[in-house]
Design an enzyme around this catalytic site. Structure first.
Site, PDB file in Angstrom:
ATOM      1  N   GLU A   8      -6.841   7.233   5.716  1.00 48.42           N
ATOM      2  CA  GLU A   8      -6.103   8.474   5.959  1.00 48.42           C
ATOM      3  C   GLU A   8      -6.826   9.619   5.262  1.00 48.42           C
ATOM      4  O   GLU A   8      -7.450   9.437   4.206  1.00 48.42           O
ATOM      5  CB  GLU A   8      -4.680   8.379   5.385  1.00 48.42           C
ATOM      6  CG  GLU A   8      -3.810   7.321   6.009  1.00 48.42           C
ATOM      7  CD  GLU A   8      -2.869   7.877   7.065  1.00 48.42           C
ATOM      8  OE1 GLU A   8      -2.666   9.104   7.098  1.00 48.42           O
ATOM      9  OE2 GLU A   8      -2.338   7.069   7.838  1.00 48.42           O
ATOM     10  N   PHE A  56      -8.050   2.072   3.258  1.00 49.38           N
ATOM     11  CA  PHE A  56      -7.289   0.864   2.957  1.00 49.38           C
ATOM     12  C   PHE A  56      -7.824  -0.373   3.661  1.00 49.38           C
ATOM     13  O   PHE A  56      -7.331  -1.475   3.431  1.00 49.38           O
ATOM     14  CB  PHE A  56      -5.806   1.033   3.282  1.00 49.38           C
ATOM     15  CG  PHE A  56      -5.518   1.639   4.640  1.00 49.38           C
ATOM     16  CD1 PHE A  56      -5.668   0.923   5.803  1.00 49.38           C
ATOM     17  CD2 PHE A  56      -5.070   2.948   4.724  1.00 49.38           C
ATOM     18  CE1 PHE A  56      -5.402   1.478   7.039  1.00 49.38           C
ATOM     19  CE2 PHE A  56      -4.794   3.528   5.955  1.00 49.38           C
ATOM     20  CZ  PHE A  56      -4.960   2.785   7.121  1.00 49.38           C
ATOM     21  N   ASP A  88       0.835  -1.203   0.000  1.00 49.57           N
ATOM     22  CA  ASP A  88       0.000   0.000   0.000  1.00 49.57           C
ATOM     23  C   ASP A  88       0.867   1.249   0.000  1.00 49.57           C
ATOM     24  O   ASP A  88       1.914   1.301   0.679  1.00 49.57           O
ATOM     25  CB  ASP A  88      -0.872   0.054   1.255  1.00 49.57           C
ATOM     26  CG  ASP A  88      -2.016  -0.929   1.226  1.00 49.57           C
ATOM     27  OD1 ASP A  88      -2.102  -1.721   0.269  1.00 49.57           O
ATOM     28  OD2 ASP A  88      -2.831  -0.904   2.171  1.00 49.57           O
ATOM     29  N   ARG A 142       0.772  -3.905  17.075  1.00 45.63           N
ATOM     30  CA  ARG A 142       1.794  -3.624  16.074  1.00 45.63           C
ATOM     31  C   ARG A 142       2.540  -4.924  15.805  1.00 45.63           C
ATOM     32  O   ARG A 142       3.557  -5.226  16.402  1.00 45.63           O
ATOM     33  CB  ARG A 142       2.750  -2.545  16.585  1.00 45.63           C
ATOM     34  CG  ARG A 142       3.677  -1.973  15.523  1.00 45.63           C
ATOM     35  CD  ARG A 142       4.695  -1.022  16.130  1.00 45.63           C
ATOM     36  NE  ARG A 142       4.093   0.106  16.796  1.00 45.63           N
ATOM     37  CZ  ARG A 142       3.693   1.213  16.181  1.00 45.63           C
ATOM     38  NH1 ARG A 142       3.803   1.310  14.869  1.00 45.63           N
ATOM     39  NH2 ARG A 142       3.171   2.210  16.857  1.00 45.63           N
ATOM     40  N   LYS A 199       5.816  -1.201   7.718  1.00 42.54           N
ATOM     41  CA  LYS A 199       6.023   0.037   6.961  1.00 42.54           C
ATOM     42  C   LYS A 199       7.492   0.171   6.564  1.00 42.54           C
ATOM     43  O   LYS A 199       8.393  -0.206   7.324  1.00 42.54           O
ATOM     44  CB  LYS A 199       5.577   1.254   7.765  1.00 42.54           C
ATOM     45  CG  LYS A 199       6.271   1.432   9.097  1.00 42.54           C
ATOM     46  CD  LYS A 199       5.636   2.550   9.906  1.00 42.54           C
ATOM     47  CE  LYS A 199       6.274   2.651  11.297  1.00 42.54           C
ATOM     48  NZ  LYS A 199       5.629   3.693  12.130  1.00 42.54           N
ATOM     49  N   LYS A 252       1.998   4.535   1.448  1.00 43.82           N
ATOM     50  CA  LYS A 252       1.914   5.074   2.805  1.00 43.82           C
ATOM     51  C   LYS A 252       1.671   6.569   2.722  1.00 43.82           C
ATOM     52  O   LYS A 252       2.587   7.343   2.455  1.00 43.82           O
ATOM     53  CB  LYS A 252       3.180   4.778   3.597  1.00 43.82           C
ATOM     54  CG  LYS A 252       3.030   5.144   5.069  1.00 43.82           C
ATOM     55  CD  LYS A 252       4.247   4.806   5.877  1.00 43.82           C
ATOM     56  CE  LYS A 252       3.969   5.016   7.356  1.00 43.82           C
ATOM     57  NZ  LYS A 252       3.403   6.337   7.683  1.00 43.82           N
ATOM     58  N   ARG A 258      -4.537   9.761  10.243  1.00 44.82           N
ATOM     59  CA  ARG A 258      -5.196   8.451  10.320  1.00 44.82           C
ATOM     60  C   ARG A 258      -6.643   8.656  10.762  1.00 44.82           C
ATOM     61  O   ARG A 258      -6.920   9.365  11.745  1.00 44.82           O
ATOM     62  CB  ARG A 258      -4.452   7.554  11.317  1.00 44.82           C
ATOM     63  CG  ARG A 258      -5.015   6.120  11.453  1.00 44.82           C
ATOM     64  CD  ARG A 258      -4.539   5.248  10.339  1.00 44.82           C
ATOM     65  NE  ARG A 258      -4.992   3.857  10.477  1.00 44.82           N
ATOM     66  CZ  ARG A 258      -4.270   2.875  11.023  1.00 44.82           C
ATOM     67  NH1 ARG A 258      -3.052   3.131  11.499  1.00 44.82           N
ATOM     68  NH2 ARG A 258      -4.740   1.647  11.082  1.00 44.82           N
ATOM     69  N   ARG A 261      -6.447   8.462  15.273  1.00 47.96           N
ATOM     70  CA  ARG A 261      -5.678   7.288  15.700  1.00 47.96           C
ATOM     71  C   ARG A 261      -5.788   7.059  17.198  1.00 47.96           C
ATOM     72  O   ARG A 261      -5.812   5.926  17.663  1.00 47.96           O
ATOM     73  CB  ARG A 261      -4.217   7.480  15.294  1.00 47.96           C
ATOM     74  CG  ARG A 261      -3.290   6.400  15.822  1.00 47.96           C
ATOM     75  CD  ARG A 261      -1.894   6.572  15.274  1.00 47.96           C
ATOM     76  NE  ARG A 261      -0.946   5.711  15.942  1.00 47.96           N
ATOM     77  CZ  ARG A 261       0.248   5.406  15.471  1.00 47.96           C
ATOM     78  NH1 ARG A 261       0.638   5.913  14.319  1.00 47.96           N
ATOM     79  NH2 ARG A 261       1.063   4.617  16.131  1.00 47.96           N
TER      80      ARG A 261
END
Length: 538
Positions: free
Chosen positions: A260, A325, A209, A397, A403, A211, A216, A231
């Protein structure tokens, strides 16, 4: 529970390196909380306030009164005092807030004051992250860790989950479900230095994707009601009328989207994050006082314009364009446990292509590398590589999303350092960074960072910087500009706060360069060139 007991637990957790030891300490403290104290106590153990923000920062606690010799405060009393401080508003509120804060600190012991300072400044560094607290809640309540994590996944609120687990056990945790309108802690991405390394974590097949360097957003729609969350799960609906309008125009009646919001230039390329943030702030000012009205019908629907008209509209001074996304819920069906490939397939059918983030499915390293290059060429800050078979792991995470961004480095000079808090107390931590000024001589400050510092490096730099000190204050130690440090950063942005007019984004320490004299450090012109390149690209 006495607040001093929580302060002692926090200190003990900070001094314990073993994960099991930390969990035991946290669980014991959680079991000692009264039902009405659980939410506040769990928040304090996580290093934050139950109220999140109360309008008080470090400057307000610098002149705190001397500590009390005797511990009298309970957790409930501290929570009530902090809530009262946060409720102050209108004329004279600053003075009232200062008076209430002084009374609270005057009743606190030295240990309690240290914890309060850490909570108010966001500098409680005891190693008790959300995952550790989840394990401690499970142990304290005698329930399975998976049950706690699932409840956290659906609620996004550790404090509420702690209260449910400790007062109602498994039955109460089982009541947490995805509810449209209640935000979920978003799935997060870990970082990798290269696309190759990212793919080692995700495997194939994978999605790559773009970034986006934006805000967010998690968007919930139920009927005509649309809510937008940040976020951190703050309600930012009033700042995002363009997002509200775009989602309200979809055929779905119930939907939860992850994405986003970004500012675009007239060609449709993303603008720097600063501009996105500024547009959101201006929107907040324009709709101040509107409250929830923006969620119930007073935002005009999109006109259906596309092409040049849509790009021109998106580039107007205050428009933020959403790109999504992931899809978590659609018309009564939860999709959290579906594979990424399944969620993305449903997403592509539910949304027009103009609202979808750029995505390429890859099956080779070469394809992923090409996608990374294409994302940078398009003005994005990197890519997020995603495992196609992974569920949506809310609030974690993990290795399913990775990322990758190009890393920039500069050799800068330390101009000063600030004394640390919490577990960094007694060490010089936050570094003031400067670039060499070849024209006027001296150094130009670019910002501060305390990131990337290990305990060993903290000890070394404290000793080294004190030897270079020219002025020692209670908060800041100014040093001779001789020590060069290599700094990694994600970008350069315009900043009126610093004399050079620019500042580094996400700066972190890589290593000290004792082999390099300050006269060979990078210059402010080098920094500005980074800024020019980023501006040209975006």
């Amino acid at each position: 529970m006495q607040f001093v007991e929580l302060a002692a637990t926090s200190a003990a957790v900070a001094a314990t390196s073993a994960r099991r030891g930390k969990i035991d300490l946290l669980a014991a403290a959680l079991r000692g909380l009264a039902p009405e104290e659980i939410e506040a106590g769990a928040a304090y153990l996580a290093g934050e306030l139950r109220q999140r923000q109360i309008g008080v920062g470090w400057a307000a606690v610098r002149d705190a009164p001397p500590p009390s010799e005797q511990a009298t405060l309970t957790v409930a009393q501290v929570d009530a005092a902090l809530a009262e401080i946060g409720e102050q508003s209108g004329a004279g509120s600053q003075a009232r807030r200062r008076s209430l804060l002084g009374a609270l600190f005057g009743a606190a012991t030295a240990d309690e004051q240290r914890l309060l300072v850490g909570l108010l400044s966001g500098e409680v560094r005891q190693g008790a992250q959300a995952g550790l607290l989840a394990d401690a809640i499970a142990r304290a309540a005698g329930v399975a860790v998976a049950e706690v994590r699932r409840a956290l996944l659906l609620s996004g609120d550790l404090k509420t989950v702690a209260r449910a687990a400790l007062t109602g056990g498994s039955a109460a945790l089982g009541e947490f479900t995805l509810q449209v309108g209640r935000p979920l802690a978003p799935m997060l991405a870990q970082a990798a230095a290269s696309v190759d390394a990212a793919l080692e974590a995700t495997g194939f097949p994978a999605a790559v994707d773009d970034k986006l360097d934006g805000v967010r957003i998690q968007v919930h729609r139920s009927g005509d009601d649309v809510a937008v969350y940040s976020r951190s799960l703050a309600d930012i609906t009033s700042r995002m009328p363009d997002v509200v309008a775009a989602v309200r125009a979809l055929p779905a009646r119930q939907i939860v989207l992850d994405g986003e919001a970004v500012a675009l230039d007239p060609t449709g390329r993303p603008r720097p994050f600063q501009e996105t943030s500024a547009r959101a702030a201006r929107r907040a000012g324009q709709v101040a006082g509107a409250g929830k009205a923006k969620r119930t019908g007073d935002v005009s629907e999109p006109t259906g314009a596309d092409g040049a008209d849509r790009a021109a509209e998106a580039a107007s001074p205050d428009v933020l364009t959403p790109y999504f996304f992931d899809l978590l819920h659609l018309d009564g069906a939860d999709l959290l446990d579906e594979t990424g490939q399944r969620r993305w397939s449903v997403l592509a059918k539910a949304l027009p292509s103009g609202l979808l983030v750029g995505r390429r499915m890859v099956s080779t390293v070469e394809e992923a590398a090409a996608a990374f290059d294409a994302a940078l060429t398009s003005g994005h800050e990197g890519v997020v590589v995603k495992a196609a078979g992974a569920a949506y792991d809310v609030g974690r995470r993990g290795a399913a999303w990775v990322k990758v961004k190009p890393r920039h480095t500069l050799d800068l000079v330390v101009l000063a350092a600030e004394w640390g808090h919490g577990r960094r107390r007694g060490w010089l931590s936050n570094l003031h960074l400067g670039a060499r000024d070849p024209a006027g001589g001296g150094f130009v400050m670019l910002g501060k960072t305390f990131k990337g510092l290990t305990d060993e490096l903290l000890r070394w730099q404290t000793e080294r910087l004190l030897a270079l000190a020219t002025e020692r204050g209670d908060w800041v130690v100014t040093v001779r500009p001789e020590l060069v440090v290599e700094i990694a950063f994600d970008g350069v942005q315009t900043s009126p706060r610093y004399p050079g007019g620019v500042a580094l984004r996400f700066a972190r320490v890589l290593r000290y360069r004792e082999d390099k004299p300050a006269g060979e450090a990078d210059t402010i012109d080098d920094v500005r060139r980074f800024h020019m390149v980023a501006s040209d690209r975006t």
